[in-house]
Design a protein around this motif. Structure first.
Motif, PDB file in Angstrom:
ATOM      1  N   GLN A 253     -25.999  38.533 -23.553  1.00 17.95           N
ATOM      2  CA  GLN A 253     -25.497  39.831 -23.994  1.00 17.95           C
ATOM      3  C   GLN A 253     -24.718  40.541 -22.894  1.00 17.95           C
ATOM      4  O   GLN A 253     -23.675  41.136 -23.139  1.00 17.95           O
ATOM      5  N   ILE A 254     -25.226  40.478 -21.669  1.00 18.65           N
ATOM      6  CA  ILE A 254     -24.542  41.047 -20.511  1.00 18.65           C
ATOM      7  C   ILE A 254     -24.790  40.134 -19.318  1.00 18.65           C
ATOM      8  O   ILE A 254     -25.703  39.308 -19.326  1.00 18.65           O
ATOM      9  N   SER A 255     -23.978  40.307 -18.301  1.00 17.69           N
ATOM     10  CA  SER A 255     -24.223  39.602 -17.055  1.00 17.69           C
ATOM     11  C   SER A 255     -25.556  40.066 -16.493  1.00 17.69           C
ATOM     12  O   SER A 255     -25.836  41.263 -16.430  1.00 17.69           O
ATOM     13  N   GLY A 256     -26.392  39.122 -16.100  1.00 14.40           N
ATOM     14  CA  GLY A 256     -27.721  39.471 -15.611  1.00 14.40           C
ATOM     15  C   GLY A 256     -28.819  39.054 -16.560  1.00 14.40           C
ATOM     16  O   GLY A 256     -29.984  38.947 -16.175  1.00 14.40           O
ATOM     17  N   LEU A 257     -28.446  38.819 -17.816  1.00 15.80           N
ATOM     18  CA  LEU A 257     -29.382  38.240 -18.780  1.00 15.80           C
ATOM     19  C   LEU A 257     -29.108  36.741 -18.902  1.00 15.80           C
ATOM     20  O   LEU A 257     -27.994  36.277 -18.666  1.00 15.80           O
ATOM     21  N   LYS A 258     -30.133  36.022 -19.266  1.00 14.35           N
ATOM     22  CA  LYS A 258     -29.992  34.593 -19.465  1.00 14.35           C
ATOM     23  C   LYS A 258     -29.759  34.304 -20.942  1.00 14.35           C
ATOM     24  O   LYS A 258     -29.976  35.157 -21.799  1.00 14.35           O
ATOM     25  N   GLN A 259     -29.298  33.080 -21.226  1.00  8.30           N
ATOM     26  CA  GLN A 259     -29.167  32.683 -22.619  1.00  8.30           C
ATOM     27  C   GLN A 259     -30.516  32.795 -23.295  1.00  8.30           C
ATOM     28  O   GLN A 259     -31.546  32.418 -22.744  1.00  8.30           O
ATOM     29  N   GLY A 260     -30.510  33.356 -24.512  1.00  6.65           N
ATOM     30  CA  GLY A 260     -31.760  33.513 -25.241  1.00  6.65           C
ATOM     31  C   GLY A 260     -32.482  34.803 -24.939  1.00  6.65           C
ATOM     32  O   GLY A 260     -33.603  35.023 -25.415  1.00  6.65           O
ATOM     33  N   GLU A 261     -31.851  35.708 -24.132  1.00  7.75           N
ATOM     34  CA  GLU A 261     -32.447  37.004 -23.832  1.00  7.75           C
ATOM     35  C   GLU A 261     -31.573  38.114 -24.397  1.00  7.75           C
ATOM     36  O   GLU A 261     -30.351  37.974 -24.511  1.00  7.75           O
ATOM     37  N   ARG A 262     -32.207  39.220 -24.743  1.00  6.97           N
ATOM     38  CA  ARG A 262     -31.453  40.374 -25.240  1.00  6.97           C
ATOM     39  C   ARG A 262     -32.156  41.660 -24.839  1.00  6.97           C
ATOM     40  O   ARG A 262     -33.349  41.665 -24.491  1.00  6.97           O
TER      41      ARG A 262
END
Length: 319
Positions: A253-262
């Motif tokens: 969703q944004i830089s700093g989150l990993k794939q599969g995170e929101r």
């Protein structure tokens, strides 16, 4: 004598009565979080070059009147860190008897009163005088009204709240600011409009969409009021698992989150935040073998900053 464009521009605007039309930006001042390693991740160097002054100084910490977000998974220490930072910002002004304040909308009831008191480092008398905590009846609308009331009280009575920072801008002029006020929303996804708070039926995805929209509007409406009145806002947010649809994973969703995170609760708090800190708890500490402390090591990563480079982290020990 000819006037330059900026002078003519200011001369024209001085005759306009619209509020704010003739207002220029103030020079930024930063306030320490109480954790120097964290402050210096997010600082800058100010070069003062005036007629009789030529020097530099480090401006580090949280910038005045800014929106900040602390994100992480459940149990990572978000509320603890946010409360301690808030106390470290306002406490020096409280000890000097200056008219600061700390406002906590504890929607989740994340920390008991005794722990808040300990983390803030204030006496019972100081808590009663300078700190206002709510844990019920909190809605998007009345939160906006409270921010507006704080803004109006400070701006309309500027002489009562302005102080000499002891700092200089790049041209060597002394910087005066309104005393900082801190406002904590814990947590953003739990904040909802009155129409949903008073509804007896669950609305499912429609409710989530309404919450996100109302929170987005709130952040957009108050962002300039925060800066104008030097209200430093912290929103706490939860990293959740993102529901994957289809064969290809969705990008973060944004830089700093990993794939599969929101991050729930609307996107404006993400995009308009001056800083976003991510808390990731790693190894557990045991009193009988690790520093004599029961707790955990939490890595704090600066995933968004308007003043410095990002993607750098520091470890903190949470007891």
């Amino acid at each position: 004598m000819a006037m330059d464009l900026k002078s003519q521009f200011r001369s024209k605007l001085s005759k306009v009565k619209t509020t704010g039309v003739n207002r220029s930006a103030d020079f930024d001042v930063m306030y320490t979080t109480g954790f120097l390693s964290l402050d210096y991740l997010n600082g800058t160097v100010v070069h003062v070059n005036g007629e009789d002054r030529n020097f530099t100084y480090n401006s580090v910490g949280i910038v005045d009147g800014s929106a900040n977000s602390i994100i992480g998974r459940s149990g990572s220490g978000k509320s603890t860190l946010t409360t301690q930072i808030a106390g470290n910002i306002v406490r020096p002004f409280i000890k000097k008897g200056l008219p600061t304040g700390l406002y906590i909308d504890d929607i989740e009831g994340s920390l008991p009163w005794a722990r808040k008191e300990f983390l803030l480092g204030l006496t019972a008398e100081e808590l009663d005088k300078y700190v206002d905590i709510r844990n019920a009846g909190i809605t998007t609308e009345n939160l906006y009204q409270r921010i507006q009331a704080l803004h109006d009280a400070k701006v309309e009575n500027r002489k009562d709240y302005e102080y000499d920072t002891g700092l200089y801008d790049t041209n060597g002029r002394r910087i005066f600011k309104l005393v900082p006020t801190v406002y904590i929303i814990d947590s953003l996804p739990m904040l909802m409009p009155e129409s949903l708070a008073e509804d007896d039926e669950l609305g499912g995805s429609m409710s989530a969409s309404s919450i996100a929209k109302s929170n987005t509007m709130l952040i957009k409406m108050i962002s300039q009021r925060l800066k104008d009145a030097n209200i430093i806002m912290f929103t706490v947010n939860h990293i959740l698992d993102d529901i994957q649809m289809g064969f290809l994973p969705k990008p973060a969703q944004i830089s700093g989150l990993k794939q599969g995170e929101r991050l729930p609760g609307g996107k404006a708090a993400i995009y308009l935040a001056n800083n976003m800190f991510r808390a990731d708890d790693s190894n557990t500490l045991k009193k009988d073998k690790d520093y004599g402390i029961d707790g955990s090591v939490v890595n704090i990563t600066l995933v968004k900053s308007r003043t410095n480079a990002t993607k750098r982290s520091i470890p903190l020990i949470f007891s």
